[in-house]
Write an enzyme that holds these catalytic residues in place. Structure first.
Site, PDB file in Angstrom:
ATOM      1  CB  CYS A 139       2.384   6.297  -1.730  1.00 23.00           C
ATOM      2  SG  CYS A 139       1.067   7.365  -2.321  1.00 23.00           S
ATOM      3  CB  CYS A 142      -1.140   4.992  -2.471  1.00 22.44           C
ATOM      4  SG  CYS A 142      -0.087   6.047  -3.416  1.00 22.44           S
ATOM      5  CG  ASP A 143      -0.378   2.134   0.190  1.00 23.48           C
ATOM      6  OD1 ASP A 143      -1.246   1.772  -0.626  1.00 23.48           O
ATOM      7  OD2 ASP A 143       0.833   2.095  -0.050  1.00 23.48           O
TER       8      ASP A 143
END
Ligand code: NDP
Length: 315
Positions: A139, A142-143
């Site tokens: 992701c 997300c990261d």
């Protein structure tokens, strides 16, 4: 197995993406008193995307997580009972359906709507598993933040990979994108954007041979599958964007599915092979997989469940 039922409901909805919440809105408004279990990722896959530009009704676009908060609020306002918890087992052997939550409590439901969505696929390399969370991620949204001003790689060639490569290109120095064929599957517009972004370098016919690093990602060894040549690219992050698999494991014993695990529904409806069990959203859709189609199918599932409950005299 102690499967003593501790609660009975008319309509149990499993999953909290656009399909589950839309089913909850319709079921609540039809007085079916729906209970919805959110699963491990409340809000579903849209909570790990950024801007959503193609959901009708948001002329200026909206952030995925924000949209899912709106969905939840709307379902709650209509009276849906929304709970944190994961369906871990089902027993669809009887006329009333049993669903176990968090490996503990059993609920009996007159009707069940499965909206469990789909999850990211992995390559299956040992190094991928070992370094997951230490530079390996599925992701970017997300990261990606952790790799600001660093070199990263991404594997995949669909719309997700293209979208994530573009996202990463805004944060990272360079994005190395591995495409296993000589063309991408992503839509033309997304491909054009990728190919016109100076700090995205596309490696055609290329696959991941190994992710290198003991305790964190340090480099990637890639292999050209035409020439068999390998090369090592120093990177700090490795993003996997190779598609998804339906979250349907717990239903396998009971529900008809295709070979990939997508639930089969009677065409034009949300009905499964089990009476009173309906499916909506990505868990039964490998073709469209859009928030708006998932929401539409959630609506269908609630309407099908309502008709079923009325015909059986359950509500
Ligand atoms: P897709 O299934 O469309 O694409 C998966 C990609 O991963 C393919 O390019 C495939 O390669 C590649 N791949 C699969 N396995 C491997 C492997 N082992 N090694 C290397 N590469 C691999 O998945 P997406 O998640 O990209 O998209 C799913 C759906 O969602 C699509 O319909 C897409 O259009 C849609 N979508 C739409 C968006 C938007 O409109 N904004 C954003 C994101 C997704 P190959 O082509 O060689 O098979």
């Amino acid at each position: 197995m102690d499967n003593t039922v501790t609660e009975k409901v008319h309509c149990l909805i499993i999953g909290s993406g656009p399909a589950g919440y839309t089913a909850a809105v319709y079921a609540a408004r039809a007085n079916m008193k729906p209970v919805l279990y959110q699963g491990i990722q409340p809000g579903g896959q849209l909570t790990i995307t950024t801007e959503v530009e193609n959901y009708p009704g948001y002329p200026n676009g909206i952030q995925g997580p924000e949209m899912m908060v709106d969905f939840e609020k709307q379902a709650a306002r209509m009276g849906a009972d929304i709970r944190f918890g994961l369906a871990t087992k089902v027993d669809f052997s009887g006329p009333k359906h049993k669903v176990q939550i968090d490996d503990e409590k059993w609920i009996e439901a007159d009707s069940v709507i499965i909206s469990t969505g789909a999850s990211a696929k992995w390559l299956g390399l040992e190094s991928e598993q070992r370094l997951n969370g230490y530079g390996v991620s599925a992701c970017a949204v997300c990261d990606g933040f952790f790799f600001r001003n660093k070199e990263v790689a991404i594997i995949g060639a669909g719309d997700t990979a293209a979208e994530e490569a573009l996202y990463l290109s805004k944060l990272c120095t360079n994005v190395h994108m591995l495409v296993r064929k000589e063309q991408m599957r992503a839509s033309k517009v997304m491909q054009d954007r990728v190919l016109n972004t100076p700090n995205i370098k596309v490696y055609w016919n290329s696959e991941t041979d190994e992710i290198l690093g003991e305790t964190k990602v340090e480099a990637l060894r890639i292999k050209n599958n035409v020439t068999n040549e390998t090369q090592t690219i120093p990177v700090s992050g490795f993003f996997v964007a190779i598609g998804h698999q339906p979250n349907s494991d717990i239903f396998k014993e009971w529900i008809d599915m295709d070979e990939a695990g997508y639930i089969k529904t009677v065409p034009g409806t949300s009905k499964t092979n089990i009476e009173g069990v309906f499916a909506s959203g990505d868990v039964q859709d490998k073709i469209y997989r859009q928030a708006v189609t998932a929401a539409g199918s959630g609506c269908m599932a609630a309407l099908d469940a309502e008709r079923y409950l009325s015909a059986k005299g359950f509500v």
